[in-house]
Scaffold this motif. Structure first.
Motif, PDB file in Angstrom:
ATOM      1  N   ARG A 132       0.837  -1.207   0.000  1.00 52.73           N
ATOM      2  CA  ARG A 132       0.000   0.000   0.000  1.00 52.73           C
ATOM      3  C   ARG A 132       0.869   1.252   0.000  1.00 52.73           C
ATOM      4  NH1 ARG A 132      -2.123  -0.673   6.280  1.00 52.73           N
ATOM      5  NH2 ARG A 132      -0.048  -0.759   7.215  1.00 52.73           N
ATOM      6  N   LYS A 133       0.326   2.307  -0.615  1.00 54.53           N
ATOM      7  CA  LYS A 133       0.987   3.615  -0.660  1.00 54.53           C
ATOM      8  C   LYS A 133      -0.079   4.695  -0.470  1.00 54.53           C
ATOM      9  CE  LYS A 133       2.942   3.399  -4.699  1.00 54.53           C
ATOM     10  NZ  LYS A 133       3.794   3.786  -5.851  1.00 54.53           N
ATOM     11  N   GLU A 134       0.344   5.755   0.217  1.00 52.34           N
ATOM     12  CA  GLU A 134      -0.596   6.859   0.417  1.00 52.34           C
ATOM     13  C   GLU A 134      -0.765   7.674  -0.862  1.00 52.34           C
ATOM     14  OE1 GLU A 134      -1.379  10.553   3.559  1.00 52.34           O
ATOM     15  OE2 GLU A 134       0.361   9.214   3.769  1.00 52.34           O
ATOM     16  N   TYR A 135       0.337   7.930  -1.572  1.00 51.36           N
ATOM     17  CA  TYR A 135       0.306   8.638  -2.853  1.00 51.36           C
ATOM     18  C   TYR A 135       1.215   7.904  -3.834  1.00 51.36           C
ATOM     19  CZ  TYR A 135      -1.987  12.426  -0.325  1.00 51.36           C
ATOM     20  OH  TYR A 135      -2.859  13.154   0.437  1.00 51.36           O
ATOM     21  N   ASN A 177       4.213  -2.990   3.168  1.00 54.74           N
ATOM     22  CA  ASN A 177       3.398  -4.195   3.030  1.00 54.74           C
ATOM     23  C   ASN A 177       2.680  -4.500   4.338  1.00 54.74           C
ATOM     24  OD1 ASN A 177       5.820  -4.863   4.347  1.00 54.74           O
ATOM     25  ND2 ASN A 177       5.546  -7.039   3.860  1.00 54.74           N
ATOM     26  N   PHE A 178       1.579  -5.277   4.221  1.00 55.97           N
ATOM     27  CA  PHE A 178       0.774  -5.656   5.367  1.00 55.97           C
ATOM     28  C   PHE A 178       0.237  -7.056   5.117  1.00 55.97           C
ATOM     29  CE2 PHE A 178      -3.350  -5.952   7.521  1.00 55.97           C
ATOM     30  CZ  PHE A 178      -2.976  -5.662   8.826  1.00 55.97           C
ATOM     31  N   GLN A 179       0.350  -7.925   6.120  1.00 57.24           N
ATOM     32  CA  GLN A 179      -0.117  -9.300   6.006  1.00 57.24           C
ATOM     33  C   GLN A 179      -1.605  -9.352   6.332  1.00 57.24           C
ATOM     34  OE1 GLN A 179      -0.598 -12.553   4.858  1.00 57.24           O
ATOM     35  NE2 GLN A 179       1.657 -12.470   5.084  1.00 57.24           N
ATOM     36  N   LEU A 180      -2.394  -9.748   5.354  1.00 60.20           N
ATOM     37  CA  LEU A 180      -3.840  -9.812   5.523  1.00 60.20           C
ATOM     38  C   LEU A 180      -4.299 -11.120   6.158  1.00 60.20           C
ATOM     39  CD1 LEU A 180      -5.052  -8.310   2.113  1.00 60.20           C
ATOM     40  CD2 LEU A 180      -5.268  -7.240   4.347  1.00 60.20           C
ATOM     41  N   LEU A 181      -3.593 -12.196   5.911  1.00 62.99           N
ATOM     42  CA  LEU A 181      -4.023 -13.507   6.384  1.00 62.99           C
ATOM     43  C   LEU A 181      -3.890 -13.611   7.894  1.00 62.99           C
ATOM     44  CD1 LEU A 181      -2.468 -15.852   3.690  1.00 62.99           C
ATOM     45  CD2 LEU A 181      -4.892 -15.392   4.048  1.00 62.99           C
ATOM     46  N   ARG A 182      -4.903 -14.164   8.515  1.00 60.41           N
ATOM     47  CA  ARG A 182      -4.827 -14.457   9.947  1.00 60.41           C
ATOM     48  C   ARG A 182      -3.856 -15.611  10.204  1.00 60.41           C
ATOM     49  NH1 ARG A 182      -8.926 -12.056  12.877  1.00 60.41           N
ATOM     50  NH2 ARG A 182     -10.601 -11.121  11.623  1.00 60.41           N
ATOM     51  N   ASP A 183      -3.884 -16.588   9.313  1.00 63.12           N
ATOM     52  CA  ASP A 183      -2.994 -17.739   9.422  1.00 63.12           C
ATOM     53  C   ASP A 183      -2.483 -18.054   8.027  1.00 63.12           C
ATOM     54  OD1 ASP A 183      -1.593 -20.012   9.976  1.00 63.12           O
ATOM     55  OD2 ASP A 183      -3.304 -21.165  10.745  1.00 63.12           O
ATOM     56  N   VAL A 184      -1.192 -17.925   7.802  1.00 66.34           N
ATOM     57  CA  VAL A 184      -0.639 -18.116   6.462  1.00 66.34           C
ATOM     58  C   VAL A 184      -0.831 -19.554   5.989  1.00 66.34           C
ATOM     59  CG1 VAL A 184       1.032 -16.254   6.690  1.00 66.34           C
ATOM     60  CG2 VAL A 184       1.626 -18.549   7.485  1.00 66.34           C
ATOM     61  N   ASN A 185      -1.074 -20.478   6.902  1.00 72.32           N
ATOM     62  CA  ASN A 185      -1.287 -21.867   6.509  1.00 72.32           C
ATOM     63  C   ASN A 185      -2.758 -22.187   6.246  1.00 72.32           C
ATOM     64  OD1 ASN A 185       1.484 -22.477   6.841  1.00 72.32           O
ATOM     65  ND2 ASN A 185       1.179 -22.665   9.067  1.00 72.32           N
TER      66      ASN A 185
END
Length: 554
Positions: free
Chosen positions: A437-440, A447-455
């Motif tokens: 993500r970028k503001e402009y 980066n940001f991890q969206l998954l609660r559990d990567v597995n």
């Protein structure tokens, strides 16, 4: 500079033919004149002379042409009180003037005089009347603009004072904002505060002119001079879709009239920085559209259904709103997806043009059903740019089902904190479950991890659908009582049908007893009526005035 005459050969031939075919016929007797030794007078003149004289007279302005004709008439008109006939011993009182027409020392008749000088009988009569009344003086038209002697005529000084007052007023009260002002095409716009109107400024102008002893123009002339001479000075227009940041910055600039220049410059720079970022985002969007257009042309893609990842290309999609936008990266349907948003308040782009066409058609069409609105959308463009896509029918049939994505995705993904401040999002198949993500456009990407559990990855399935709840009985009753009369006859039973009998609130006594047992002892609002719960009328329910009229809060 020398006068250059350009001769059109077709005009020359047509004029020569007209001269050759001319005959000086007296209309009263329908006979030719006999001033040239018994022959018509026009035969004494050469064709070249007649052509040159007609050409010269036709090229003169009306003012110079009148002076030449008045001079020729003055040399041949006889306006003495008595006649001068040599055949009579006693002369009589003259009733009409007598005019002898000559050209280059050759006497000609009246018809030849009019033909040579390219005038009509009405023109000749008007010139003779003017000469008898005013003599050999220039002739002025009675119409054709205001005369200088008219009291309503505006002088140059009057106009200059109006323009000077408006310009000086704008120097004190107007603002020059950086960038183009929304709602105006010009870049040199000076904005006056919306608290002023042209009429209120005119009243200030009128007071100033009266104090100085000058003439003040009327409000209508004041508006016309403003609109034609200083159109770059305008009133601030209310913009309902103006960016909130722009509104705050402009308000600060308005209030910075009497503050030091350093603080005023800081406010202007703040607004300018915001506009620079907005311009950067707009440029990025335009570049994406241009690249997608070139890709579409070069690869020969046709619109339609295509298999996932069947082409190694990048494509851009513009959307104005949507029920849900999901990125199928984890399931391998795309390799890379970027989701970009324009800055709020500066989001005018291609789809808004299509919505504008729908609004123009909608204003001129009676719409009282869903099918009527579909016809409006489909007929809003001639080439079929707008195509209506229904998600359901008037009878309640669902065409596009609504899925409960919130419940489904919340099991696997987390929400992005502060998501509204970011304009750009990127999803990459090489980093499943992550969002960049970028503001402009020129900001640093994070980066940001969206998954609660990567597995624990979401399954390639759809969530459950959400059935449409339909209209309540109260809404149906409102449409039938208040709106039905405004619908067309053929759509009344579709949009506003009869609601039918009122549904019973409660019919089971056990449920009623349970409700009474749980109801507060001193809280009015409902009462029992033959096993049904109905609203209690009277002064119960919502209290009026001070708190506590309807019972103590629980």
């Amino acid at each position: 500079m020398e006068n250059v005459s350009i001769v059109n050969h077709e005009d020359y031939a047509g004029e020569t033919e007209k001269i050759v075919n001319f005959t000086c016929v007296v209309k009263s007797s329908k006979n030719s004149c006999c001033l040239n030794d018994g022959n018509p007078c026009c035969t004494a003149l050469s064709t070249e002379f007649m052509h040159e004289l007609r050409t010269t007279m036709s090229s003169l302005p009306a003012y110079e042409k009148d002076l030449i004709l008045l001079g020729k008439l003055s040399s041949g008109i006889n306006m003495k009180e008595t006649t001068a006939s040599s055949k009579r011993k006693r002369q009589t009182q003259r009733k009409h003037q007598r005019t002898c027409y000559c050209v280059e020392g050759t006497r000609i008749c009246r018809e030849t005089f009019k033909f040579l000088h390219c005038i009509s009988q009405d023109k000749l009569t008007a010139l003779l009347k003017h000469y008898k009344e005013h003599g050999l003086t220039p002739r002025h038209k009675k119409s054709g603009g205001r005369q200088k002697t008219n009291a309503r005529f505006l002088t140059f000084e009057d106009v200059s004072r109006v323009v000077t007052f408006i310009v000086n007023f704008s120097e004190v009260h107007a603002l020059v904002l950086p960038g183009r002002v929304p709602g105006f095409k010009r870049f040199d716009i000076k904005l006056l505060p919306s608290m002023y109107t042209k009429a209120s400024i005119w009243r200030l102008y009128q007071s100033a002119m009266n104090a100085e002893g000058y003439r003040a123009v009327k409000v209508h002339s004041f508006r016309n001079l403003w609109r034609s001479l200083v159109p770059y000075i305008v009133m601030t227009k209310p913009m309902t879709d103006l960016c909130w940041t722009c509104q705050k910055n402009n308000s600060r600039i308005y209030r910075s009239m009497n503050i030091p220049e350093a603080e005023k410059s800081a406010e202007l720079l703040k607004q300018q920085d915001h506009l620079v970022k907005v311009t950067l985002e707009r440029t990025l969007y335009q570049d994406m559209v241009k690249k997608a257009s070139n890709t579409f042309k070069d690869s020969g893609i046709k619109l339609g259904k295509n298999a996932p990842m069947s082409r190694d290309i990048k494509m851009h999609y513009s959307f104005d709103y949507g029920q849900q936008v999901h990125c199928p990266i984890i399931n391998g349907l795309h390799r890379l997806i970027s989701l970009n948003f324009l800055v709020a308040g500066h989001t005018k782009f291609a789809p808004d043009w299509c919505f504008g066409l729908v609004k123009q058609k909608y204003r001129r069409t009676m719409v009282s059903s869903l099918d009527n609105f579909v016809d409006v959308v489909n007929s809003s463009t001639i080439v079929g740019t707008n195509i209506a896509q229904k998600v359901g029918t008037s009878s309640g049939d669902v065409i596009v089902p609504y899925y409960d994505w919130n419940k489904f995705l919340s099991l696997y993904f987390r929400t992005v904190p502060g998501i509204k401040k970011f304009q750009h999002f990127r999803f990459d198949a090489a980093h499943p479950g992550e969002v960049f993500r970028k503001e402009y456009a020129d900001s640093i990407e994070e980066n940001f991890q969206l998954l609660r559990d990567v597995n624990n990855l979401p399954q390639a399935s759809k969530p459950g659908t959400i059935p449409p709840p339909g209209l309540s009985y109260e809404r149906k009753l409102y449409l039938f009582d208040k709106i039905r009369e405004f619908c067309s006859i053929e759509t009344r039973d579709i949009t506003c049908p009869a609601p039918g009998p009122a549904p019973a609130i409660v019919n089971d006594p056990a449920v009623v007893n349970d409700f009474v047992a749980r109801k507060p002892a001193k809280r009015p609002g409902t009462q029992l009526d033959q096993g049904n719960l109905v609203p209690k009328r009277g002064r119960g329910g919502r209290g009026r005035g001070r708190r506590g009229r309807g019972g103590a809060p629980t």
